[in-house]
Design a protein around this motif. Structure first.
Motif, PDB file in Angstrom:
ATOM      1  N   THR A  46       0.832  -1.206   0.000  1.00 43.12           N
ATOM      2  CA  THR A  46       0.000   0.000   0.000  1.00 43.12           C
ATOM      3  C   THR A  46       0.863   1.251   0.000  1.00 43.12           C
ATOM      4  N   LEU A  47       1.943   1.213   0.774  1.00 44.55           N
ATOM      5  CA  LEU A  47       2.854   2.357   0.819  1.00 44.55           C
ATOM      6  C   LEU A  47       3.470   2.621  -0.548  1.00 44.55           C
ATOM      7  N   TRP A  48       3.925   1.544  -1.200  1.00 43.93           N
ATOM      8  CA  TRP A  48       4.496   1.712  -2.551  1.00 43.93           C
ATOM      9  C   TRP A  48       3.445   2.194  -3.548  1.00 43.93           C
ATOM     10  N   ALA A  49       2.201   1.767  -3.361  1.00 42.35           N
ATOM     11  CA  ALA A  49       1.131   2.219  -4.258  1.00 42.35           C
ATOM     12  C   ALA A  49       0.932   3.728  -4.141  1.00 42.35           C
ATOM     13  N   PHE A  50       0.991   4.248  -2.911  1.00 44.22           N
ATOM     14  CA  PHE A  50       0.861   5.697  -2.718  1.00 44.22           C
ATOM     15  C   PHE A  50       2.019   6.437  -3.390  1.00 44.22           C
ATOM     16  N   VAL A  51       3.241   5.966  -3.155  1.00 38.85           N
ATOM     17  CA  VAL A  51       4.421   6.652  -3.693  1.00 38.85           C
ATOM     18  C   VAL A  51       4.431   6.610  -5.217  1.00 38.85           C
ATOM     19  N   LEU A  52       4.280   5.408  -5.783  1.00 38.22           N
ATOM     20  CA  LEU A  52       4.319   5.280  -7.247  1.00 38.22           C
ATOM     21  C   LEU A  52       3.110   5.948  -7.887  1.00 38.22           C
ATOM     22  N   GLY A  53       1.942   5.862  -7.218  1.00 36.96           N
ATOM     23  CA  GLY A  53       0.758   6.525  -7.754  1.00 36.96           C
ATOM     24  C   GLY A  53       0.942   8.019  -7.839  1.00 36.96           C
ATOM     25  N   THR A  54       1.608   8.614  -6.829  1.00 36.52           N
ATOM     26  CA  THR A  54       1.885  10.052  -6.865  1.00 36.52           C
ATOM     27  C   THR A  54       2.783  10.404  -8.035  1.00 36.52           C
ATOM     28  N   PHE A  55       3.819   9.594  -8.255  1.00 37.71           N
ATOM     29  CA  PHE A  55       4.700   9.835  -9.393  1.00 37.71           C
ATOM     30  C   PHE A  55       3.928   9.759 -10.711  1.00 37.71           C
ATOM     31  N   VAL A  56       3.093   8.745 -10.852  1.00 34.20           N
ATOM     32  CA  VAL A  56       2.355   8.563 -12.108  1.00 34.20           C
ATOM     33  C   VAL A  56       1.406   9.730 -12.357  1.00 34.20           C
ATOM     34  N   VAL A  57       0.667  10.138 -11.323  1.00 41.90           N
ATOM     35  CA  VAL A  57      -0.297  11.230 -11.488  1.00 41.90           C
ATOM     36  C   VAL A  57       0.410  12.533 -11.832  1.00 41.90           C
ATOM     37  N   CYS A  58       1.451  12.872 -11.071  1.00 42.95           N
ATOM     38  CA  CYS A  58       2.128  14.159 -11.263  1.00 42.95           C
ATOM     39  C   CYS A  58       2.836  14.236 -12.609  1.00 42.95           C
ATOM     40  N   PHE A  59       3.671  13.258 -12.895  1.00 46.21           N
ATOM     41  CA  PHE A  59       4.443  13.324 -14.141  1.00 46.21           C
ATOM     42  C   PHE A  59       3.602  12.917 -15.351  1.00 46.21           C
ATOM     43  N   GLY A  60       2.550  12.101 -15.132  1.00 41.33           N
ATOM     44  CA  GLY A  60       1.627  11.815 -16.230  1.00 41.33           C
ATOM     45  C   GLY A  60       0.872  13.049 -16.654  1.00 41.33           C
ATOM     46  N   ALA A  61       0.397  13.834 -15.662  1.00 36.89           N
ATOM     47  CA  ALA A  61      -0.294  15.086 -15.988  1.00 36.89           C
ATOM     48  C   ALA A  61       0.636  16.048 -16.702  1.00 36.89           C
ATOM     49  N   LEU A  62       1.901  16.110 -16.247  1.00 36.84           N
ATOM     50  CA  LEU A  62       2.875  16.980 -16.904  1.00 36.84           C
ATOM     51  C   LEU A  62       3.121  16.546 -18.342  1.00 36.84           C
ATOM     52  N   LEU A  68      -2.697  27.596  -4.323  1.00 39.05           N
ATOM     53  CA  LEU A  68      -2.574  26.311  -5.020  1.00 39.05           C
ATOM     54  C   LEU A  68      -1.424  25.476  -4.459  1.00 39.05           C
ATOM     55  N   SER A  69      -0.289  26.117  -4.238  1.00 37.13           N
ATOM     56  CA  SER A  69       0.878  25.391  -3.722  1.00 37.13           C
ATOM     57  C   SER A  69       0.625  24.860  -2.320  1.00 37.13           C
ATOM     58  N   THR A  70      -0.090  25.630  -1.511  1.00 35.85           N
ATOM     59  CA  THR A  70      -0.379  25.185  -0.147  1.00 35.85           C
ATOM     60  C   THR A  70      -1.301  23.973  -0.143  1.00 35.85           C
ATOM     61  N   LEU A  71      -2.321  23.979  -1.005  1.00 36.06           N
ATOM     62  CA  LEU A  71      -3.207  22.816  -1.111  1.00 36.06           C
ATOM     63  C   LEU A  71      -2.433  21.569  -1.544  1.00 36.06           C
ATOM     64  N   LEU A  72      -1.549  21.744  -2.513  1.00 32.41           N
ATOM     65  CA  LEU A  72      -0.756  20.607  -2.973  1.00 32.41           C
ATOM     66  C   LEU A  72       0.201  20.134  -1.883  1.00 32.41           C
ATOM     67  N   ASP A  73       0.649  21.047  -1.031  1.00 29.55           N
ATOM     68  CA  ASP A  73       1.542  20.656   0.063  1.00 29.55           C
ATOM     69  C   ASP A  73       0.837  19.711   1.021  1.00 29.55           C
ATOM     70  N   VAL A  74      -0.424  19.993   1.350  1.00 37.35           N
ATOM     71  CA  VAL A  74      -1.184  19.113   2.246  1.00 37.35           C
ATOM     72  C   VAL A  74      -1.328  17.726   1.629  1.00 37.35           C
ATOM     73  N   ALA A  75      -1.705  17.694   0.338  1.00 35.68           N
ATOM     74  CA  ALA A  75      -1.879  16.400  -0.332  1.00 35.68           C
ATOM     75  C   ALA A  75      -0.566  15.640  -0.423  1.00 35.68           C
ATOM     76  N   SER A  76       0.518  16.348  -0.749  1.00 32.57           N
ATOM     77  CA  SER A  76       1.821  15.684  -0.887  1.00 32.57           C
ATOM     78  C   SER A  76       2.313  15.139   0.448  1.00 32.57           C
ATOM     79  N   ALA A  77       2.067  15.884   1.535  1.00 29.25           N
ATOM     80  CA  ALA A  77       2.531  15.429   2.848  1.00 29.25           C
ATOM     81  C   ALA A  77       1.896  14.094   3.225  1.00 29.25           C
ATOM     82  N   TYR A  78       0.611  13.938   2.931  1.00 35.25           N
ATOM     83  CA  TYR A  78      -0.087  12.718   3.353  1.00 35.25           C
ATOM     84  C   TYR A  78       0.088  11.577   2.354  1.00 35.25           C
ATOM     85  N   LEU A  79       0.037  11.890   1.064  1.00 30.65           N
ATOM     86  CA  LEU A  79       0.041  10.836   0.052  1.00 30.65           C
ATOM     87  C   LEU A  79       1.432  10.456  -0.438  1.00 30.65           C
TER      88      LEU A  79
END
Length: 477
Positions: A5-21, A419-430
């Motif tokens: 589950t931990l790896w899913a959160f980490v890799l999922g964050t990478f996929v979402v962020c860099f996929g959107a980019l 916007l950056s502050t909202l993303l900071d909250v999400a990044s801290a947890y996910l």
């Protein structure tokens, strides 16, 4: 929490962020640079006399139509108190653009000669007709440009989308909007919207002569090179008043009534301040902002890596992923990036790094209390996250108040900070939480000589047992 589950959160964050980019980059989307970063022109207009809020909104809508006709990408047009602020980033001929934006154009009445199809380039070697004529193939005739749109000429103009769109050939202007005295939108007995209008004394005679010449034909109502409406004349005499009927919505009827009533801009505007920024100066500002931001970011990242060792790498990865997602969001939203926005981003870096510091210092406290790194990472985050939420909430409240109460330049700072502050909250947890937990479970990262997490926390990985108290023996008698 399970490792999968931990790896899913980490890799999922990478996929979402860099996929959107990657998607936004492939589509050619990017943040639009503001006036101070790419050059252009800015002007502030003040009404010549006090007017209502609706009148100002109508003036802004007309100015926006004019700016759209200039082909300016992502203009910023809005209100600042009772003033109208117009920013035209990237415009090449600033003086001409400002002249067109602020001019008091006249509404014109022109006879519609014939409809025209959409434009398509003529075949190679075939000269395009020099002037629109209903006897020629109008598909190869371009829409009449603004500088050739003279009152005495036959023109080919676009029709507003509210009237069905398309293009029409219109004859010379038969009268200007000065013949209209008043115009108001109203409902008829069938509940359909229409426009009642009255004419001035001289205008009444003029309009009656136009009605006789265009009886059972369409009369185009043209404003700023756009056919707003083209009603059919059903009477040869109006005696100073008449009605325009059609399938109008309430907003369309009221907009047309305002255009008839005021001719063009509903209020005379006085130019207060004008600012022009050359493309060269804009590029210099952009370069200076990027250098300052990147230099500051590099120093922050270097310090966190030196001080927190492997945990500093988490800071680097967190900022990179957040930046990728922020770039994608801003590109999709079409938000303008100016110097104030760059400032907001630089400040947000400090807020984001503060969140990491709060978490890492909490880890220190947990380890110093006698717990191992492995057992401290999750519990430490639970306690630190409350502090992170409180701090970010303060930043969000400040950004929200700035955005609602400030002028345009400060709004950019507030928007990017929020916007950056909202993303900071999400990044801290996910992202931060699961990644640090994974690092805490790996001896490679906790005990490595130079980058170990334990060294970054300035404590050993395992608590050291306190020394045993001295043993005393009985003394000899």
């Amino acid at each position: 929490m399970r490792r999968s589950t931990l790896w899913a959160f980490v890799l999922g964050t990478f996929v979402v962020c860099f996929g959107a980019l990657a998607i936004t980059t492939a589509l050619g989307d990017a943040p639009q640079l503001g006036l101070d970063l790419q050059g252009g022109a800015s002007v502030v207009y003040k009404p010549a006399h006090p007017v209502s809020s609706d009148t100002l909104d109508q003036a802004i809508a007309i100015i926006r139509n004019r700016v759209d006709g200039l082909g300016v990408a992502n203009p910023n047009i809005g209100r600042q108190g009772d003033n109208i602020v117009v920013q035209l980033p990237g415009v090449k001929n600033a003086q001409r653009a400002l002249q067109i934006v602020g001019q008091t154009a006249q509404l014109e009445f022109r006879q519609v000669l014939c409809p025209a199809p959409g434009y398509s380039p003529p075949p190679p070697g075939t000269p395009a007709p020099s002037a629109p004529s209903c006897s020629t193939d109008l598909s190869h005739v371009a829409t009449t440009p603004r500088h050739l749109d003279r009152s005495s000429a036959t023109v080919l103009l676009p029709v507003s989308s509210a009237s069905g769109g398309g293009r029409e050939v219109l004859g010379p202007a038969l009268a200007s909007g000065t013949i209209v005295k008043t115009a108001d939108a109203a409902l008829n007995q069938n509940g359909q919207w229409l426009i009642n209008f009255t004419l001035t004394s001289p205008g009444s005679a003029t309009f009656d002569s136009i009605a006789k010449a265009t009886y059972q034909k369409q009369l185009g109502i043209v404003l700023d090179g756009l056919v707003e409406s083209a009603p059919t004349i059903n009477s040869q005499s109006f005696n100073g008043s008449g009605q325009i009927t059609g399938n109008f919505s309430e907003s369309q009827a009221k907009a047309l009534a305002l255009e008839l009533r005021y001719g063009a801009l509903p209020v005379q505007l006085q130019q207060q301040t004008v600012q022009t920024v050359s493309p060269t100066l804009g590029k210099s500002s952009l370069r200076a902002g990027l250098i300052a931001g990147l230099a500051g970011l590099a120093l922050v990242l270097a310090y966190t890596v030196v001080y927190y060792r492997a945990l500093g790498v988490v800071v680097v990865l967190g900022l990179v992923t957040t930046a990728a997602l922020l770039w994608a969001i801003v590109s999709v939203l079409g938000v303008t990036l100016d110097l104030s926005g760059v400032t907001g981003l630089i400040v947000s870096v400090g807020i984001t790094v503060d969140s990491y510091v709060v978490y890492f210092e909490r880890l220190k406290d947990e380890v110093r209390a006698g717990r191992t790194v492995r057992t401290s990472v999750d519990k430490g985050f639970t306690r630190a996250f409350r502090t992170i939420l409180a701090a970010d909430l303060v930043s969000l409240i400040g950004a929200g108040l700035l955005y609602l109460l400030s002028v345009a330049q400060v709004k950019g700072f507030a928007l990017y900070l929020g916007l950056s502050t909202l993303l900071d909250v999400a990044s801290a947890y996910l992202f931060t939480r699961p990644l640090v937990i994974l690092l805490g479970q790996s001896r490679l990262f906790t005990e490595t000589r130079w980058l170990g997490v334990a060294r970054g926390l300035a404590v050993p990985d395992r608590p050291i047992a306190p020394p045993a108290p001295p043993v005393t023996t009985g003394s000899r008698a």
